[in-house]
Scaffold this motif. Structure first.
Motif, PDB file in Angstrom:
ATOM      1  N   ASP A  81     -44.599   5.732 -16.850  1.00 27.14           N
ATOM      2  CA  ASP A  81     -44.280   6.763 -15.861  1.00 27.14           C
ATOM      3  C   ASP A  81     -45.487   7.633 -15.521  1.00 27.14           C
ATOM      4  O   ASP A  81     -45.636   8.076 -14.381  1.00 27.14           O
ATOM      5  CB  ASP A  81     -43.163   7.668 -16.396  1.00 27.14           C
ATOM      6  CG  ASP A  81     -41.899   6.890 -16.724  1.00 27.14           C
ATOM      7  OD1 ASP A  81     -41.394   6.181 -15.841  1.00 27.14           O
ATOM      8  OD2 ASP A  81     -41.439   6.978 -17.880  1.00 27.14           O
ATOM      9  N   VAL A  82     -46.325   7.910 -16.527  1.00 30.26           N
ATOM     10  CA  VAL A  82     -47.503   8.763 -16.338  1.00 30.26           C
ATOM     11  C   VAL A  82     -48.704   8.107 -17.004  1.00 30.26           C
ATOM     12  O   VAL A  82     -48.632   7.673 -18.161  1.00 30.26           O
ATOM     13  CB  VAL A  82     -47.293  10.162 -16.956  1.00 30.26           C
ATOM     14  CG1 VAL A  82     -48.580  10.987 -16.872  1.00 30.26           C
ATOM     15  CG2 VAL A  82     -46.162  10.897 -16.268  1.00 30.26           C
ATOM     16  N   VAL A  83     -49.809   8.044 -16.285  1.00 37.34           N
ATOM     17  CA  VAL A  83     -51.074   7.566 -16.840  1.00 37.34           C
ATOM     18  C   VAL A  83     -52.116   8.669 -16.706  1.00 37.34           C
ATOM     19  O   VAL A  83     -52.233   9.290 -15.643  1.00 37.34           O
ATOM     20  CB  VAL A  83     -51.600   6.309 -16.106  1.00 37.34           C
ATOM     21  CG1 VAL A  83     -52.904   5.830 -16.748  1.00 37.34           C
ATOM     22  CG2 VAL A  83     -50.566   5.203 -16.097  1.00 37.34           C
ATOM     23  N   LEU A  84     -52.864   8.886 -17.764  1.00 34.67           N
ATOM     24  CA  LEU A  84     -54.042   9.754 -17.697  1.00 34.67           C
ATOM     25  C   LEU A  84     -55.254   8.938 -18.105  1.00 34.67           C
ATOM     26  O   LEU A  84     -55.315   8.421 -19.222  1.00 34.67           O
ATOM     27  CB  LEU A  84     -53.903  10.962 -18.622  1.00 34.67           C
ATOM     28  CG  LEU A  84     -55.162  11.852 -18.710  1.00 34.67           C
ATOM     29  CD1 LEU A  84     -55.461  12.507 -17.366  1.00 34.67           C
ATOM     30  CD2 LEU A  84     -55.024  12.899 -19.810  1.00 34.67           C
ATOM     31  N   LEU A 111     -47.937   0.094 -11.471  1.00 31.89           N
ATOM     32  CA  LEU A 111     -47.042   1.247 -11.497  1.00 31.89           C
ATOM     33  C   LEU A 111     -45.948   1.145 -10.434  1.00 31.89           C
ATOM     34  O   LEU A 111     -46.130   0.499  -9.402  1.00 31.89           O
ATOM     35  CB  LEU A 111     -47.845   2.534 -11.288  1.00 31.89           C
ATOM     36  CG  LEU A 111     -48.788   2.917 -12.430  1.00 31.89           C
ATOM     37  CD1 LEU A 111     -49.726   4.049 -11.992  1.00 31.89           C
ATOM     38  CD2 LEU A 111     -48.012   3.328 -13.685  1.00 31.89           C
ATOM     39  N   GLY A 112     -44.837   1.806 -10.714  1.00 34.10           N
ATOM     40  CA  GLY A 112     -43.720   1.778  -9.785  1.00 34.10           C
ATOM     41  C   GLY A 112     -43.455   3.127  -9.160  1.00 34.10           C
ATOM     42  O   GLY A 112     -44.127   4.130  -9.460  1.00 34.10           O
ATOM     43  N   ALA A 113     -42.472   3.182  -8.286  1.00 35.66           N
ATOM     44  CA  ALA A 113     -42.111   4.408  -7.587  1.00 35.66           C
ATOM     45  C   ALA A 113     -41.756   5.506  -8.574  1.00 35.66           C
ATOM     46  O   ALA A 113     -41.086   5.272  -9.579  1.00 35.66           O
ATOM     47  CB  ALA A 113     -40.935   4.141  -6.661  1.00 35.66           C
ATOM     48  N   GLY A 114     -42.250   6.708  -8.288  1.00 36.96           N
ATOM     49  CA  GLY A 114     -41.992   7.865  -9.139  1.00 36.96           C
ATOM     50  C   GLY A 114     -43.039   8.106 -10.200  1.00 36.96           C
ATOM     51  O   GLY A 114     -43.026   9.150 -10.860  1.00 36.96           O
ATOM     52  N   SER A 115     -43.956   7.178 -10.366  1.00 36.21           N
ATOM     53  CA  SER A 115     -44.988   7.318 -11.400  1.00 36.21           C
ATOM     54  C   SER A 115     -46.165   8.132 -10.893  1.00 36.21           C
ATOM     55  O   SER A 115     -46.322   8.366  -9.699  1.00 36.21           O
ATOM     56  CB  SER A 115     -45.465   5.937 -11.872  1.00 36.21           C
ATOM     57  OG  SER A 115     -45.988   5.200 -10.783  1.00 36.21           O
ATOM     58  N   VAL A 116     -47.004   8.560 -11.847  1.00 37.84           N
ATOM     59  CA  VAL A 116     -48.197   9.351 -11.533  1.00 37.84           C
ATOM     60  C   VAL A 116     -49.411   8.737 -12.207  1.00 37.84           C
ATOM     61  O   VAL A 116     -49.393   8.470 -13.414  1.00 37.84           O
ATOM     62  CB  VAL A 116     -48.051  10.812 -12.000  1.00 37.84           C
ATOM     63  CG1 VAL A 116     -49.321  11.609 -11.671  1.00 37.84           C
ATOM     64  CG2 VAL A 116     -46.838  11.479 -11.366  1.00 37.84           C
ATOM     65  N   ILE A 159     -51.422   3.959  -1.430  1.00 38.66           N
ATOM     66  CA  ILE A 159     -50.196   3.602  -2.164  1.00 38.66           C
ATOM     67  C   ILE A 159     -49.129   4.699  -2.131  1.00 38.66           C
ATOM     68  O   ILE A 159     -48.119   4.605  -2.833  1.00 38.66           O
ATOM     69  CB  ILE A 159     -50.512   3.216  -3.623  1.00 38.66           C
ATOM     70  CG1 ILE A 159     -51.087   4.409  -4.402  1.00 38.66           C
ATOM     71  CG2 ILE A 159     -51.446   2.033  -3.666  1.00 38.66           C
ATOM     72  CD1 ILE A 159     -51.328   4.102  -5.876  1.00 38.66           C
ATOM     73  N   LYS A 160     -49.333   5.715  -1.321  1.00 34.10           N
ATOM     74  CA  LYS A 160     -48.342   6.786  -1.233  1.00 34.10           C
ATOM     75  C   LYS A 160     -46.971   6.253  -0.839  1.00 34.10           C
ATOM     76  O   LYS A 160     -45.937   6.693  -1.345  1.00 34.10           O
ATOM     77  CB  LYS A 160     -48.798   7.839  -0.223  1.00 34.10           C
ATOM     78  CG  LYS A 160     -47.837   9.016  -0.103  1.00 34.10           C
ATOM     79  CD  LYS A 160     -48.327  10.044   0.907  1.00 34.10           C
ATOM     80  CE  LYS A 160     -47.340  11.210   1.013  1.00 34.10           C
ATOM     81  NZ  LYS A 160     -47.800  12.212   2.002  1.00 34.10           N
ATOM     82  N   ALA A 161     -46.947   5.275   0.065  1.00 30.40           N
ATOM     83  CA  ALA A 161     -45.682   4.720   0.531  1.00 30.40           C
ATOM     84  C   ALA A 161     -44.916   4.018  -0.587  1.00 30.40           C
ATOM     85  O   ALA A 161     -43.694   3.840  -0.485  1.00 30.40           O
ATOM     86  CB  ALA A 161     -45.930   3.745   1.677  1.00 30.40           C
ATOM     87  N   LYS A 162     -45.605   3.633  -1.659  1.00 28.15           N
ATOM     88  CA  LYS A 162     -44.948   2.986  -2.798  1.00 28.15           C
ATOM     89  C   LYS A 162     -44.308   4.006  -3.729  1.00 28.15           C
ATOM     90  O   LYS A 162     -43.663   3.640  -4.702  1.00 28.15           O
ATOM     91  CB  LYS A 162     -45.958   2.147  -3.575  1.00 28.15           C
ATOM     92  CG  LYS A 162     -46.498   0.957  -2.805  1.00 28.15           C
ATOM     93  CD  LYS A 162     -47.636   0.285  -3.549  1.00 28.15           C
ATOM     94  CE  LYS A 162     -47.222  -0.290  -4.890  1.00 28.15           C
ATOM     95  NZ  LYS A 162     -48.337  -1.017  -5.552  1.00 28.15           N
ATOM     96  N   GLY A 163     -44.506   5.302  -3.435  1.00 26.43           N
ATOM     97  CA  GLY A 163     -43.935   6.343  -4.278  1.00 26.43           C
ATOM     98  C   GLY A 163     -44.755   6.657  -5.514  1.00 26.43           C
ATOM     99  O   GLY A 163     -44.256   7.274  -6.453  1.00 26.43           O
ATOM    100  N   ILE A 164     -46.024   6.261  -5.514  1.00 24.82           N
ATOM    101  CA  ILE A 164     -46.923   6.531  -6.640  1.00 24.82           C
ATOM    102  C   ILE A 164     -47.829   7.695  -6.273  1.00 24.82           C
ATOM    103  O   ILE A 164     -48.493   7.674  -5.234  1.00 24.82           O
ATOM    104  CB  ILE A 164     -47.787   5.302  -6.979  1.00 24.82           C
ATOM    105  CG1 ILE A 164     -46.904   4.091  -7.267  1.00 24.82           C
ATOM    106  CG2 ILE A 164     -48.708   5.596  -8.166  1.00 24.82           C
ATOM    107  CD1 ILE A 164     -47.678   2.783  -7.361  1.00 24.82           C
ATOM    108  N   ALA A 165     -47.866   8.719  -7.111  1.00 23.13           N
ATOM    109  CA  ALA A 165     -48.746   9.866  -6.889  1.00 23.13           C
ATOM    110  C   ALA A 165     -50.072   9.633  -7.603  1.00 23.13           C
ATOM    111  O   ALA A 165     -50.095   9.228  -8.767  1.00 23.13           O
ATOM    112  CB  ALA A 165     -48.093  11.142  -7.404  1.00 23.13           C
TER     113      ALA A 165
END
Length: 243
Positions: free
Chosen positions: A81-84, A125-130, A167-173
């Motif tokens: 869900d989150v990558v740093l 990564l999938g939608a909703g991830s950062v 990749i904004k359209a994929k829902g990835i921030a």
């Protein structure tokens, strides 16, 4: 409960970020080069409340090894869900000026390897991830004192700007993190002053920016004002300034 991948987890800032997620009870996968340091950090994160903790030893500058590391993270957590991305070095600019081999190696660590990781993560990564990546204020403008490091960070910053748009359209921030001076072991030799921040304060700002799904975060925030002024100086004037 979030599934959090922290790459370069033995850095001071990344460790403080990991502690915040551990306290929240999240599931963590931490990556670094030093097995002893990772083991110590993993044990600490477990005590602090992490629901699950996995560690993976890898040379993050080795682009060929990145794929297997990401496979291991996805296998362990079932998705992320989150990558740093927080790995990097602080090159000796004088040595960079005299050694092409050293310069290219340091550029790879701070620039190319980060871009390679970011691209692979964008594909997974999938939608909703950062996807959050530590760049630097040094990438906003080249300075004589650290232009090799700054150029690597400038490449990362520009790449992330385009990637985030792509990749904004994929829902990835995609979040570009731009710290200023941070008091860490990597900067131990530097004289500290009022502009220096502590890793725990920087970590809190990073997690807050991730939670808000921001695109860019200067940490501390006053660096936005400083760099806006520095970037506005005409090049012919800037070259006369000793920075």
């Amino acid at each position: 409960m979030k599934r959090v991948l922290i790459i370069g987890a033995t850095s001071a800032i990344a460790e403080m970020v990991a502690r915040i997620y551990a306290k929240r009870g999240d599931r963590l996968f931490i990556v670094g080069r030093s097995e002893p340091k990772l083991s110590t950090i993993a044990s600490d994160l477990g005590v602090r409340g992490a629901n699950e903790i996995h560690s993976f030893v890898s040379d993050l500058a080795d682009i060929d090894a990145q794929h297997s590391m990401l496979d291991a993270a996805w296998s362990a957590l079932g998705g992320i869900d989150v990558v740093l991305i927080a790995h990097g070095t602080l090159p000796d600019q004088d040595r960079c000026a005299t050694s092409l081999e050293y310069s290219l190696r340091e550029f790879n660590v701070n620039g190319t390897s980060v871009i390679a990781l970011s691209q692979q993560l964008a594909d997974r990564l999938g939608a909703g991830s950062v996807l959050a990546v530590i760049s630097s204020v040094a990438g906003d403008r080249g300075r004589a004192s650290n232009y090799l490091y700054g150029s690597a960070k400038a490449a990362v910053t520009a790449y992330l700007s385009g990637l985030g748009q792509s990749i904004k359209a994929k829902g990835i921030a995609v979040l570009t993190i731009k710290p200023g001076f941070v008091d860490t072991p990597m900067t131990a030799a530097f004289k500290k002053g009022a502009l220096w921040a502590k890793p725990d304060a920087v970590a809190k700002s990073i997690v807050r920016a991730i939670d808000r799904r921001k695109s860019v975060a200067y940490v501390p925030g006053f660096w936005w004002f400083i760099m806006t002024i520095i970037k506005s100086i005409p090049e012919f004037v800037f070259r006369r300034i000793n920075m």
